[in-house]
Design a protein around this motif. Sequence first.
Motif, PDB file in Angstrom:
ATOM      1  N   SER A  99       0.847  -0.957  -0.165  1.00  0.00           N
ATOM      2  CA  SER A  99      -0.040   0.298  -0.286  1.00  0.00           C
ATOM      3  C   SER A  99       0.894   1.251   0.329  1.00  0.00           C
ATOM      4  N   VAL A 100       1.859   1.436   0.699  1.00  0.00           N
ATOM      5  CA  VAL A 100       2.410   2.757   0.623  1.00  0.00           C
ATOM      6  C   VAL A 100       3.564   2.558  -0.203  1.00  0.00           C
ATOM      7  N   SER A 101       3.873   1.193  -1.014  1.00  0.00           N
ATOM      8  CA  SER A 101       4.393   1.659  -1.781  1.00  0.00           C
ATOM      9  C   SER A 101       3.767   1.967  -3.007  1.00  0.00           C
ATOM     10  N   PHE A 102       2.854   1.451  -3.349  1.00  0.00           N
ATOM     11  CA  PHE A 102       2.008   1.893  -4.372  1.00  0.00           C
ATOM     12  C   PHE A 102       1.053   3.602  -4.157  1.00  0.00           C
ATOM     13  N   MET A 103       1.154   4.352  -3.081  1.00  0.00           N
ATOM     14  CA  MET A 103       0.884   5.669  -2.680  1.00  0.00           C
ATOM     15  C   MET A 103       2.358   6.227  -3.450  1.00  0.00           C
ATOM     16  N   TRP A 159      -3.264   1.716  -5.058  1.00  0.00           N
ATOM     17  CA  TRP A 159      -2.875   1.779  -2.937  1.00  0.00           C
ATOM     18  C   TRP A 159      -4.100   1.226  -2.264  1.00  0.00           C
ATOM     19  N   SER A 168      -4.116  -2.041  -1.480  1.00  0.00           N
ATOM     20  CA  SER A 168      -3.636  -2.789  -0.352  1.00  0.00           C
ATOM     21  C   SER A 168      -4.413  -2.805   0.436  1.00  0.00           C
ATOM     22  N   LEU A 169      -4.211  -0.696   1.079  1.00  0.00           N
ATOM     23  CA  LEU A 169      -4.647  -0.139   2.389  1.00  0.00           C
ATOM     24  C   LEU A 169      -6.390  -0.813   2.606  1.00  0.00           C
TER      25      LEU A 169
END
Length: 119
Positions: free
Chosen positions: A88-92, A101, A104-105
């Motif tokens: 999630s953080v990497s996609f954000m 994200w 994923s989150l």
Amino acid sequence: MKKIIILKWNSMVLGITSIIYGLTLYLNTDILKRYQLYQIIDEIFDIHYVALAFVVLGAIKLIGIVKSSKPLNRISIIVLTAFWSIFSVSFMMTTPTNTVWIFSLAMALIAFGIALKGE
């Protein structure tokens, strides 16, 4: 069986989704190279290990449900929460702006909710 499905629905969805996600990454190893969205993940992890981790952890989660094994459930939920959070953080942080994200989150939050319930 119906009662288990109803009671463990979130855990089962997390396990099955993680397995499908891992299999998709494993069978399409070029996905990290083709899509800029996976840029950060590609720089940190080897896709084969990430894909297998999702598959194995999802399977462990499902086995833990079927066998009512607290240790298997606990291990799988902790690591799945971490994996989905990292994604999630990497996609954000990756450009271009995307909505992946959020998916994923949501998976990370579902995993965290399962952990809070003690499933």
